[in-house]
Scaffold this active site. Structure first.
Site, short mmCIF file in Angstrom:
data_model
loop_
_atom_site.label_atom_id
_atom_site.label_comp_id
_atom_site.label_asym_id
_atom_site.label_seq_id
_atom_site.Cartn_x
_atom_site.Cartn_y
_atom_site.Cartn_z
CB SER A 139 58.26 51.43 47.25
OG SER A 139 58.70 50.52 46.26
CE1 TYR A 152 59.44 47.35 50.93
CE2 TYR A 152 58.46 47.58 48.77
CZ TYR A 152 59.40 47.97 49.71
OH TYR A 152 60.28 48.98 49.42
P1 NAD Z 1 68.15 49.13 54.42
O1 NAD Z 1 67.91 47.74 54.88
O2 NAD Z 1 69.50 49.54 53.97
O3 NAD Z 1 67.66 50.16 55.48
C1 NAD Z 1 66.53 49.92 56.27
C2 NAD Z 1 66.73 50.71 57.53
O4 NAD Z 1 65.61 50.47 58.39
C3 NAD Z 1 67.98 50.29 58.29
O5 NAD Z 1 68.61 51.43 58.83
C4 NAD Z 1 67.44 49.40 59.38
O6 NAD Z 1 68.27 49.37 60.51
C5 NAD Z 1 66.13 50.09 59.65
N1 NAD Z 1 65.16 49.26 60.37
C6 NAD Z 1 64.75 48.01 60.07
N2 NAD Z 1 63.90 47.57 61.02
C7 NAD Z 1 63.77 48.58 61.90
C8 NAD Z 1 63.05 48.74 63.10
N3 NAD Z 1 62.27 47.76 63.58
N4 NAD Z 1 63.16 49.91 63.77
C9 NAD Z 1 63.96 50.91 63.33
N5 NAD Z 1 64.68 50.81 62.19
C10 NAD Z 1 64.58 49.66 61.48
O7 NAD Z 1 67.07 49.37 53.23
P2 NAD Z 1 66.84 50.58 52.22
O8 NAD Z 1 66.84 50.00 50.87
O9 NAD Z 1 67.72 51.72 52.53
O10 NAD Z 1 65.33 50.93 52.54
C11 NAD Z 1 64.93 52.11 53.17
C12 NAD Z 1 63.49 52.42 52.79
O11 NAD Z 1 63.42 52.66 51.38
C13 NAD Z 1 62.51 51.30 53.08
O12 NAD Z 1 61.29 51.83 53.56
C14 NAD Z 1 62.32 50.67 51.74
O13 NAD Z 1 61.08 50.02 51.62
C15 NAD Z 1 62.40 51.88 50.83
N6 NAD Z 1 62.70 51.56 49.44
C16 NAD Z 1 63.87 50.98 49.10
C17 NAD Z 1 64.12 50.72 47.76
C18 NAD Z 1 65.40 50.10 47.31
O14 NAD Z 1 65.50 49.72 46.15
N7 NAD Z 1 66.41 50.01 48.16
C19 NAD Z 1 63.17 51.03 46.79
C20 NAD Z 1 61.99 51.62 47.17
C21 NAD Z 1 61.77 51.89 48.51
#
Ligand code: NAD
Length: 257
Positions: A139, A152
């Site tokens: 991130s 986080y």
């Molecule tokens: P999201 O909530 O849409 O997806 C998260 C995924 O992780 C989902 O598929 C969920 O089912 C899964 N998950 C949660 N707990 C779990 C567990 N215990 N075991 C297995 N799977 C699990 O969120 P996202 O925004 O797509 O985030 C995905 C990644 O990207 C994360 O690591 C997040 O920190 C990172 N990220 C997101 C953003 C953003 O702006 N969306 C920015 C930077 C980084």
């Protein structure tokens, strides 16, 4: 560019960025393994539909990324792992002195320790084939900080460090490891932060998006899951054979500020 013959495992991929990355890897020809902790018919259907769309094998394997044994079990059940995308992640927002200990432990387990366990299980498979890619979804918060997101940010900085160590331990073996550092991408995880941010800042939805969430993203535009997927495909290409141990920001200029 074709990833035909490669098997990609993407943790936390039944929604958001993980699903977007799986889509782009499948489009490039990889067999994909989707994952989350649920085991519902719709999870398996999601994989079947994705596979049919791209003419590749796509499976869904349930495993809870907060548990080390299940992380390792995911790799073992998949049976092959050429491309590992550590994406599963959760968020919780609170000041440090009010941060619930169970949330701290869970965020560290899912957002950081899971990548250690899956990588440990996948590297022997990659070494046996002399080729591998580990792509850790960190991130902008792996490189910078914001208030109220201590767990986080600690976990994501840890992911960047783990990526560098993995790169050093695999250098010259046909294996690379890098971290992608997205800025804000509009996914369910971000959507879920909006009410908390509205409360903390006392603002309405549009104002909190423009003035708080995208304040540090100079483009004032969310990144897309397709862009994170495309960056992953690039890291899996021959052009990136010597790209290892680094971070790639996809953040509209956030970390240039
Ligand atoms: P999201 O909530 O849409 O997806 C998260 C995924 O992780 C989902 O598929 C969920 O089912 C899964 N998950 C949660 N707990 C779990 C567990 N215990 N075991 C297995 N799977 C699990 O969120 P996202 O925004 O797509 O985030 C995905 C990644 O990207 C994360 O690591 C997040 O920190 C990172 N990220 C997101 C953003 C953003 O702006 N969306 C920015 C930077 C980084």
């Amino acid at each position: 560019m074709t990833l035909a013959g490669k098997t990609a495992i993407i943790t936390g991929s039944n929604s958001g960025i993980g699903l977007g990355v799986a889509e782009e890897l499948a489009r490039a020809g990889a067999s994909v393994v989707l994952n989350s902790f649920t085991d519902r018919p719709e999870d398996h259907q999601l994989a079947a539909d994705l596979g049919a769309r791209h003419g590749v094998v796509a499976r869904y394997i349930a495993a809870d990324m907060s548990k080390g044994a299940e992380c390792r079990g995911l790799i073992a059940k998949a049976g092959a792992c050429d491309i590992l995308v550590n994406n599963a992640g959760i968020q919780f927002v609170a000041p440090i002195d009010e941060f619930p200990v169970d949330k701290w432990d869970l965020i560290l387990a899912i957002n950081l320790s899971s990548a250690f366990h899956t990588t440990a299980a996948a590297l022997p498979m990659m070494r046996a084939r002399g080729w591998g890619r580990v792509v850790n979804i960190a991130s902008a918060h792996g490189l910078t900080a914001s208030p109220y997101k201590s767990a986080y940010i600690a976990a994501k900085h840890g992911v960047v460090g783990l990526s560098k160590t993995t790169a050093l331990e695999t250098a010259g073996q046909g294996i690379t490891c890098n971290a992608i550092c997205p800025g804000y991408v509009l996914t369910p995880l971000v959507e879920a932060q909006i009410p908390d941010q509205m409360k903390v800042h006392g603002m309405d939805r549009d104002t909190v998006i423009r003035e708080v969430m995208l304040l540090r993203q100079p483009s004032r535009q969310f990144a897309t899951v397709e862009q994170i997927g495309g960056t992953t495909v690039y890291l899996c290409s021959a052009a990136a054979d010597q790209v290892t141990g680094t971070t790639i920001s996809v953040d509209g200029g956030w970390t240039a500020l």
